[in-house]
Design an enzyme around this catalytic site. Structure first.
Site, short mmCIF file in Angstrom:
data_model
loop_
_atom_site.label_atom_id
_atom_site.label_comp_id
_atom_site.label_asym_id
_atom_site.label_seq_id
_atom_site.Cartn_x
_atom_site.Cartn_y
_atom_site.Cartn_z
N HIS A 31 0.88 -1.07 0.01
CA HIS A 31 -0.04 -0.05 -0.03
C HIS A 31 0.81 1.41 0.06
O HIS A 31 2.07 1.25 0.60
CB HIS A 31 -1.07 0.01 1.11
CG HIS A 31 -0.50 0.07 2.39
ND1 HIS A 31 -0.15 1.19 3.11
CD2 HIS A 31 -0.12 -0.77 3.19
CE1 HIS A 31 0.02 0.85 4.26
NE2 HIS A 31 0.27 -0.47 4.37
N ASP A 80 6.18 1.09 6.38
CA ASP A 80 4.94 0.81 6.43
C ASP A 80 4.14 1.75 5.50
O ASP A 80 3.58 3.06 6.09
CB ASP A 80 4.33 0.81 7.85
CG ASP A 80 2.95 0.32 8.00
OD1 ASP A 80 2.43 -0.16 7.00
OD2 ASP A 80 2.31 0.70 8.82
N GLU A 86 -5.18 1.79 2.89
CA GLU A 86 -4.88 0.54 3.64
C GLU A 86 -4.85 0.87 5.14
O GLU A 86 -5.73 0.11 6.02
CB GLU A 86 -3.51 -0.04 3.55
CG GLU A 86 -3.45 -1.40 4.15
CD GLU A 86 -2.86 -1.32 5.67
OE1 GLU A 86 -2.93 -2.30 6.33
OE2 GLU A 86 -2.50 -0.24 5.89
N GLU A 87 -4.36 2.10 5.52
CA GLU A 87 -4.39 2.54 7.31
C GLU A 87 -5.57 2.80 7.64
O GLU A 87 -6.03 2.74 8.89
CB GLU A 87 -3.46 3.41 7.39
CG GLU A 87 -1.86 3.26 6.83
CD GLU A 87 -1.02 2.04 7.72
OE1 GLU A 87 -1.97 1.84 8.76
OE2 GLU A 87 0.04 1.93 7.60
N ASP A 109 3.40 -6.54 3.77
CA ASP A 109 3.18 -5.26 4.73
C ASP A 109 3.43 -5.60 6.21
O ASP A 109 2.66 -5.55 7.20
CB ASP A 109 1.64 -5.03 4.69
CG ASP A 109 1.27 -3.80 5.51
OD1 ASP A 109 2.32 -2.90 5.63
OD2 ASP A 109 0.04 -3.26 5.37
#
Length: 478
Positions: A290, A302, A394-395, A422
């Site tokens: 992501h 991340d 995504e987060e 991830d």
């Protein structure tokens, strides 16, 4: 970063090449497992070519340099921000310039949250300014903040037992760290559980195995019918300190101020690129990471690292000789010296050549048994389509990935494998996998080809926020 790349790109490419029939379809029963094993083993030179290119060739450190350029240029990429959309447009152009196929953007709607100014100050039993990070989607406090006494608990169960004490207070969770998937439930659900017992706000011990006075952030979720209260993470050190104070009977008072705001959903995109399969173009092996991140760091780990090694997976395969049109997989032909035949993959000899290096030294590489030929270049193209997806939001709970799933689930039978990176880009020890025993056995055979870098283990419980939709739907199906 390159070591993780071996595992990822090796498995991706070899699964997409392997078998003249679909690996995960019902007609696998027409082939014995020994036949499948032998075919997979025949791709040993392909695995070695990938490793050599990534470690010793022109691709050495390329994914790191690409990632560094993006994160240094764009910085943090929170959902709904201009910086995320700038990163998406940059990546769209990068993938086109890299020569990948069917590069396009798929529009989605994503949440837009901004943290604003925030602070937490302990007023009793002493003055202490605490480091905090508001949690994604949290509401803010009134401008004057919330000043209240603290109730410290170590679990949801303790909170329920002490529910009468929680009303009108700020609940502080000092939960022990077990593992991420278990402990993160306090971050995700902490505000809801505290609100159910009448708390005014919640502060959660950062979900980390150790701390250097560094608060943690991430998404939290409200629940319909439960009042929304502000919520943030505090450091491990401050959570432990307040737990000790409470155990001594000290009265703890905190003033919490949070300027967090939620805005209407924003327009965004999942970014897609492919290498089209030569024999089964409708069948897809999907690799992904992501592009979005939180706002308090560059998002290099991340999940910049995961996104960029996913891109690198396709880049390496393209660099190994993707020069023909779709439909060209491998070619046999005479070597430039005329003393073949030799099987060549993107200029890399796949079988011993009978020619002596001295016969034409200008075109030979390091030796007669593994020869790079400057004059012969054929297309190395996987049988199945390799599809790269760089997810957005995504987060915020896999928002972009869920919308992709809804858009493509009608073709779910064509997805041979879905992969996501991830969990951080570290020295790898293997691959996590979820699927049938039959599929696992095939993956284990593929992983044997990565023996040169000692990454051969296949772990259970493969999962990821962006691919769980597919796993729950049964991909891979066999």
């Amino acid at each position: 970063m390159e070591f993780l790349l071996f595992t990822f790109v090796g498995v991706v490419h070899l699964l997409s090449l392997s078998s003249g029939k679909p690996i995960y379809k019902n007609d696998i029963s027409r082939r014995t497992f020994q036949e499948i094993r032998e075919e997979i083993a025949s791709y040993g030179d392909v695995a070695k070519a990938i490793i050599d290119l990534a470690v010793y060739g022109k691709a050495q450190n390329r994914s790191y340099e690409r990632l560094a350029l993006l994160v240094d240029t764009v910085g943090p990429r929170p959902s709904g921000s201009r910086s995320l959309e700038k990163a998406i447009q940059i990546m769209y152009q990068n993938l086109r310039e890299d020569g990948l196929e069917n590069v396009h953007l798929e529009p989605v709607k994503i949440p837009h949250w901004e943290r604003g100014e925030e602070s937490a100050v302990m007023l009793e039993p002493r003055i202490h300014r605490m480091a905090i990070l508001g949690l994604g989607s949290s509401i803010g406090t009134p401008p004057e903040g919330i000043t209240a006494e603290v109730l410290v608990v170590t679990s949801f169960e303790e909170l329920q037992r002490r529910a009468p004490e929680a009303r009108g207070k700020i609940v502080v969770y000092n939960q022990p760290y077990v593992n991420y998937s278990t402990t993160v439930q306090y971050r995700v659900q902490g505000a809801v559980e505290a609100a159910k017992v009448g708390a005014l706000a919640s502060l959660i011990r950062s979900v980390a195995s150790f701390s250097i006075y560094s608060p943690h952030t991430g998404i939290q979720e409200y629940q319909d019918g439960v009042p929304k209260i502000p919520t943030a993470c505090i450091t491990v050190e401050d959570a432990e300190m307040m737990s000790r104070m409470a155990s001594r009977g000290n009265r703890i008072v905190i003033q919490l101020k949070m300027g967090a705001k939620n805005y209407p959903d924003a327009d965004s995109f999942n970014t897609v690129a492919e290498i089209i399969g030569s024999k089964y173009p409708e069948q897809v092996v999907l690799v992904s990471g992501h592009l979005d991140s939180w706002d308090v760091g560059q998002g290099a780990m991340d999940d910049g690292g995961g996104a960029f090694i996913s891109w690198e997976a396709l880049s390496l395969i393209k660099d190994l000789g993707l020069t023909g049109q779709p439909g060209v997989s491998q070619q046999r032909g005479n070597h430039v010296c005329g003393r073949g035949p030799c099987l060549v993959l993107g200029g890399l000899m796949r079988a011993p050549c009978t020619a002596s290096p001295a016969s034409n030294p200008a075109t030979w590489g390091p030796g007669p048994w593994e020869v790079r030929c400057a004059s012969v270049l054929t297309g190395l193209r996987p049988k199945r389509t390799l599809r790269l997806v760089l997810w957005t939001a995504e987060e915020q709970g896999g928002v972009g990935a869920f919308q992709y799933y809804l858009l493509h689930q009608a073709n779910i039978s064509n997805y041979s494998l879905v992969m996501e990176s991830d969990l951080g880009t570290f020295l790898p020890s293997g691959l996590q996998f979820t699927g049938s025993d039959k599929a696992r056995a095939i993956v284990e055979e593929v992983m044997h080809l990565l023996q040169p870098v000692n990454v051969t283990r296949v772990f259970r419980a493969g999962e990821g926020t962006d691919i769980n939709f597919w796993i729950q739907a049964g991909v891979p199906e066999n």
